[in-house]
Design a protein around this motif. Structure first.
Motif, PDB file in Angstrom:
ATOM      1  N   LYS A   1       0.774  -1.167   0.144  1.00  0.00           N
ATOM      2  CA  LYS A   1       0.089  -0.116   0.006  1.00  0.00           C
ATOM      3  C   LYS A   1       0.737   1.268  -0.061  1.00  0.00           C
ATOM      4  CE  LYS A   1      -1.820   1.261   3.751  1.00  0.00           C
ATOM      5  NZ  LYS A   1      -2.791   1.387   5.030  1.00  0.00           N
ATOM      6  N   GLU A   2       2.056   1.254   0.660  1.00  0.00           N
ATOM      7  CA  GLU A   2       2.902   2.257   0.779  1.00  0.00           C
ATOM      8  C   GLU A   2       3.356   3.011  -0.549  1.00  0.00           C
ATOM      9  OE1 GLU A   2       2.212   0.608   4.533  1.00  0.00           O
ATOM     10  OE2 GLU A   2       2.848  -0.290   2.783  1.00  0.00           O
ATOM     11  N   MET A   3       3.663   1.636  -1.483  1.00  0.00           N
ATOM     12  CA  MET A   3       4.253   1.924  -2.750  1.00  0.00           C
ATOM     13  C   MET A   3       3.186   2.619  -3.643  1.00  0.00           C
ATOM     14  SD  MET A   3       5.580  -0.580  -5.758  1.00  0.00           S
ATOM     15  CE  MET A   3       7.275  -0.779  -5.217  1.00  0.00           C
ATOM     16  N   GLY A   4       1.856   2.214  -3.305  1.00  0.00           N
ATOM     17  CA  GLY A   4       0.839   2.786  -4.100  1.00  0.00           C
ATOM     18  C   GLY A   4       0.595   4.306  -3.748  1.00  0.00           C
ATOM     19  N   LEU A   5       0.853   4.779  -2.436  1.00  0.00           N
ATOM     20  CA  LEU A   5       0.660   5.998  -2.164  1.00  0.00           C
ATOM     21  C   LEU A   5       1.880   6.674  -2.618  1.00  0.00           C
ATOM     22  CD1 LEU A   5      -1.055   7.926  -0.350  1.00  0.00           C
ATOM     23  CD2 LEU A   5       0.302   7.321   1.542  1.00  0.00           C
ATOM     24  N   TYR A   6       2.938   6.284  -2.577  1.00  0.00           N
ATOM     25  CA  TYR A   6       4.216   6.882  -3.228  1.00  0.00           C
ATOM     26  C   TYR A   6       3.758   7.152  -4.517  1.00  0.00           C
ATOM     27  CZ  TYR A   6       8.910   8.014  -4.542  1.00  0.00           C
ATOM     28  OH  TYR A   6      10.280   8.583  -4.900  1.00  0.00           O
ATOM     29  N   LEU A   7       3.501   6.343  -5.495  1.00  0.00           N
ATOM     30  CA  LEU A   7       3.080   6.420  -7.020  1.00  0.00           C
ATOM     31  C   LEU A   7       1.920   7.532  -7.191  1.00  0.00           C
ATOM     32  CD1 LEU A   7       2.975   2.843  -8.061  1.00  0.00           C
ATOM     33  CD2 LEU A   7       4.461   4.438  -8.825  1.00  0.00           C
ATOM     34  N   ILE A   8       0.977   7.462  -6.081  1.00  0.00           N
ATOM     35  CA  ILE A   8      -0.102   8.685  -6.364  1.00  0.00           C
ATOM     36  C   ILE A   8       0.401  10.098  -6.185  1.00  0.00           C
ATOM     37  CG2 ILE A   8      -2.200   9.191  -5.300  1.00  0.00           C
ATOM     38  CD1 ILE A   8      -2.853   6.207  -4.659  1.00  0.00           C
ATOM     39  N   ALA A   9       1.187   9.998  -5.033  1.00  0.00           N
ATOM     40  CA  ALA A   9       1.831  11.557  -4.797  1.00  0.00           C
ATOM     41  C   ALA A   9       2.861  11.784  -5.826  1.00  0.00           C
ATOM     42  CB  ALA A   9       2.557  11.274  -3.330  1.00  0.00           C
ATOM     43  N   GLN A  10       3.691  10.852  -6.560  1.00  0.00           N
ATOM     44  CA  GLN A  10       4.524  11.351  -7.570  1.00  0.00           C
ATOM     45  C   GLN A  10       3.649  12.075  -8.643  1.00  0.00           C
ATOM     46  OE1 GLN A  10       7.916  11.552  -7.391  1.00  0.00           O
ATOM     47  NE2 GLN A  10       7.512  11.502  -5.239  1.00  0.00           N
ATOM     48  N   LEU A  11       2.590  11.371  -9.012  1.00  0.00           N
ATOM     49  CA  LEU A  11       1.933  11.469 -10.045  1.00  0.00           C
ATOM     50  C   LEU A  11       0.809  12.751  -9.934  1.00  0.00           C
ATOM     51  CD1 LEU A  11       1.142  10.836 -13.202  1.00  0.00           C
ATOM     52  CD2 LEU A  11      -0.508   9.239 -12.082  1.00  0.00           C
ATOM     53  N   LEU A  12       0.331  13.040  -9.027  1.00  0.00           N
ATOM     54  CA  LEU A  12      -0.813  13.615  -8.648  1.00  0.00           C
ATOM     55  C   LEU A  12      -0.280  14.939  -8.035  1.00  0.00           C
ATOM     56  CD1 LEU A  12      -3.785  11.539  -8.012  1.00  0.00           C
ATOM     57  CD2 LEU A  12      -3.152  12.264 -10.117  1.00  0.00           C
TER      58      LEU A  12
ATOM     59  N   ASN B   1      -8.372   6.036 -16.689  1.00  0.00           N
ATOM     60  CA  ASN B   1      -7.294   6.879 -17.146  1.00  0.00           C
ATOM     61  C   ASN B   1      -6.073   7.161 -16.316  1.00  0.00           C
ATOM     62  OD1 ASN B   1      -9.151   8.471 -15.541  1.00  0.00           O
ATOM     63  ND2 ASN B   1      -8.172  10.288 -16.211  1.00  0.00           N
ATOM     64  N   LEU B   2      -6.607   7.202 -14.830  1.00  0.00           N
ATOM     65  CA  LEU B   2      -5.523   7.379 -13.500  1.00  0.00           C
ATOM     66  C   LEU B   2      -4.610   5.980 -13.601  1.00  0.00           C
ATOM     67  CD1 LEU B   2      -3.980   9.051 -11.536  1.00  0.00           C
ATOM     68  CD2 LEU B   2      -5.813   8.311  -9.868  1.00  0.00           C
ATOM     69  N   ILE B   3      -5.393   4.999 -13.800  1.00  0.00           N
ATOM     70  CA  ILE B   3      -4.680   3.671 -13.493  1.00  0.00           C
ATOM     71  C   ILE B   3      -3.629   3.370 -14.642  1.00  0.00           C
ATOM     72  CG2 ILE B   3      -4.967   1.092 -13.598  1.00  0.00           C
ATOM     73  CD1 ILE B   3      -5.820   2.303 -11.027  1.00  0.00           C
ATOM     74  N   HIS B   4      -3.905   3.809 -15.765  1.00  0.00           N
ATOM     75  CA  HIS B   4      -3.382   3.989 -17.106  1.00  0.00           C
ATOM     76  C   HIS B   4      -1.812   4.662 -16.869  1.00  0.00           C
ATOM     77  CE1 HIS B   4      -1.957   3.403 -21.107  1.00  0.00           C
ATOM     78  NE2 HIS B   4      -1.842   4.453 -21.293  1.00  0.00           N
ATOM     79  N   GLU B   5      -2.208   5.736 -16.222  1.00  0.00           N
ATOM     80  CA  GLU B   5      -0.964   6.560 -15.995  1.00  0.00           C
ATOM     81  C   GLU B   5      -0.015   6.101 -14.762  1.00  0.00           C
ATOM     82  OE1 GLU B   5       0.258   8.985 -17.845  1.00  0.00           O
ATOM     83  OE2 GLU B   5      -1.553   8.511 -19.401  1.00  0.00           O
ATOM     84  N   LEU B   6      -0.752   5.679 -13.902  1.00  0.00           N
ATOM     85  CA  LEU B   6       0.122   5.087 -12.589  1.00  0.00           C
ATOM     86  C   LEU B   6       0.806   3.887 -13.027  1.00  0.00           C
ATOM     87  CD1 LEU B   6      -2.660   5.374 -10.079  1.00  0.00           C
ATOM     88  CD2 LEU B   6      -0.452   6.309  -9.819  1.00  0.00           C
ATOM     89  N   GLN B   7       0.254   3.036 -13.969  1.00  0.00           N
ATOM     90  CA  GLN B   7       0.911   1.836 -14.441  1.00  0.00           C
ATOM     91  C   GLN B   7       2.333   2.241 -15.135  1.00  0.00           C
ATOM     92  OE1 GLN B   7      -0.608  -1.487 -14.408  1.00  0.00           O
ATOM     93  NE2 GLN B   7       1.585  -2.003 -14.914  1.00  0.00           N
ATOM     94  N   LYS B   8       2.311   3.359 -15.738  1.00  0.00           N
ATOM     95  CA  LYS B   8       3.574   3.726 -16.402  1.00  0.00           C
ATOM     96  C   LYS B   8       4.644   4.122 -15.519  1.00  0.00           C
ATOM     97  CE  LYS B   8       1.064   6.329 -20.148  1.00  0.00           C
ATOM     98  NZ  LYS B   8       1.040   7.568 -20.832  1.00  0.00           N
TER      99      LYS B   8
END
Length: 492
Positions: free
Chosen positions: A205-216, A356-363
């Motif tokens: 979950k921590e990796m997920g939050l890090y990805l979200i913060a970096q993208l958004l 659309n957000l999942i697509h960008e997070l996947q990158k």
């Protein structure tokens, strides 16, 4: 065999037979390292390839290939009728001789030779002490994991022919099976309406939050959190350049009226919330405030990050569904951990969001982790499909509820005049407020000396509050009694 040079080679060259790097390159690389650090000074005569092969227990052709590689790179020179030497005298004008005080191969530089950016934001108080007992912020007991059942499922999965194809990179169906099962599970247990296209699986979950913060998030963006919040999440937001604003938290969760006033005077980019069990106080966000939060997000356009903290651990009959289940405007990003009742190595993180957000997070995820743990995902998917995860959770929930009740009773019996708390309806931790005048840091140090480790991250103390988050999931009743006996003795 008895020459000093041959003995030196066996002391600093280690060959990894299972490595993907060819043996001759391993030898060449380690000899190069020895030359660069002065362990093999310029002008050193090397043993012949026959003697070298005997010393390193490799085929002579391997030793010849290593010597040829070193000569091609300019580290060695073959002098006819004399032998092979470390860097010829003619080459010394091009290469600087290593300093005589260079450390030998059994040491490594303490610091880099270049500047390194240091972060004070990430200086978290992570700590550990080797004590008999310890408090956590609410972690499951790994002893309750059905290891035999899981190991059997792993073995069965590994022996299936179809598994091999799923282990390949860029396999189209690598994680589709698990995503189908997980989306069905989340729809059933969380009231969501998602498909696999709305899911991104991460290592945690921590990796997920890090990805979200970096993208958004961008530098200077405002992120709103509870006045008492999760230090780890706050660090992630600040590391992304965000500015944190806090709002009060009461018995119904974050105060949305304060959020509304803040939005009137400040552009808010994101609000982070634990709707089910607020961290650290364990309170549940009230129904009216859930709707108010969604309405404010629609009005002011901020993102809601809903952290699915301890959703699986519910002891009451009524369970509040996540904000994401009532989100019609795509404002909620829902993240959590699947398999939280299992040992850490069997869990996986997930993000639920519009496609659309999942697509960008996947990158972004592919830059960090190109391949998930396919076998683990297959096993977890089978646990969902066959109902094993439901049975395991039902069994462990009874145990955790008993442990919660035991902790509450021990606190009432031993700290009746100094502690107040509300029995949590779920989760694996209890929020306790203390009337003692003692410094909790001093208390924790005394406890450590007696065999009980209390991390600083569990202690909340200022002029208005003296509180502690106590996890009960990882302790049985005997361990609780011993731990709290130490705590009581340290508060006297």
């Amino acid at each position: 065999m008895g020459s000093p040079v041959s003995l030196a080679f066996s002391s600093f060259i280690t060959i990894e037979r299972q490595s993907a790097t060819p043996v001759y390159l391993q030898i060449a690389q380690q000899v190069t390292n020895a030359i660069q650090r002065g362990y093999l000074p310029v002008g050193t005569k090397l043993p012949g390839t026959r003697l070298l092969s005997l010393q390193l227990q490799v085929h002579r052709k391997t030793a010849i290939a290593a010597a040829a590689e070193l000569e091609a790179q300019g580290w060695l020179q073959l002098v006819p009728n004399k032998g092979t030497y470390v860097v010829s005298k003619q080459a010394l004008v091009k290469l600087q001789r290593p300093k005589q005080n260079m450390p030998l191969l059994n040491s490594y530089p303490v610091q880099t030779g270049y500047s390194v950016k240091q972060s004070q934001i990430l200086d978290a108080p992570f700590e550990y002490q080797n004590c008999t007992y310890y408090f956590t912020d609410g972690t499951p007991d790994v002893r309750l994991t059905a290891i035999k059942e899981l190991s059997g499922m792993y073995t069965a999965s590994m022996t299936r022919r179809r598994t091999l194809s799923k282990l390949q990179y860029h396999s189209a169906d690598t994680d589709q099976y698990f995503k189908r099962q997980l989306s069905n599970y989340l729809n059933l247990t969380r009231g969501l309406r998602i498909s696999p296209a709305n899911l991104l699986c991460t290592s945690s979950k921590e990796m997920g939050l890090y990805l979200i913060a970096q993208l958004l998030l961008s530098a200077g963006d405002t992120v709103v959190v509870g006045e008492l919040g999760h230090f780890g999440a706050n660090m992630v937001f600040q590391n992304a350049g965000a500015s944190l604003k806090t709002i009060p938290v009461d018995e119904e969760g974050i105060c949305t009226d304060h959020l509304a006033k803040l939005c009137e005077r400040t552009t808010v980019r994101m609000v982070y919330v634990n709707s089910q069990h607020h961290y650290p106080t364990t309170v549940t966000l009230g129904a009216s405030r859930r709707m108010e939060l969604l309405n404010l997000a629609g009005k002011y356009g901020f993102i809601i990050i809903e952290d699915d903290h301890d959703f699986e651990f519910q002891y009451g009959r009524s369970v509040s569904m996540p904000l994401a289940s009532a989100d019609n405007n795509g404002m909620v990003v829902y993240l959590g951990t699947f398999g939280n009742s299992l040992a850490p190595g069997f869990r996986t993180g997930f993000i639920v969001a519009p496609q659309n957000l999942i697509h960008e997070l996947q990158k972004h995820l592919l830059l960090m982790d190109k391949k998930e743990n396919v076998i683990a995902e297959l096993v977890l998917g089978e646990m969902i499909e066959e109902g094993n995860i439901h049975r395991h959770l039902k069994k462990t929930l009874k145990i955790y509820q008993q442990r919660r009740d035991a902790l509450c009773q021990i606190l009432e019996d031993n700290f009746k005049d100094t502690v107040s708390f509300t029995k949590p309806d779920g989760g694996l931790a209890l929020w306790s407020v203390w009337s003692t005048q003692n410094s909790l840091l001093d208390v924790s140090r005394k406890c450590a000396a007696k065999g009980l480790f209390i991390p600083k991250t569990l202690l909340y103390q200022n002029k208005k509050l003296t509180a502690m988050r106590i996890g009960f999931g990882h302790m049985d009743e005997t361990e609780m009694k011993s731990s709290l006996e130490i705590l009581k003795g340290s508060m006297l």
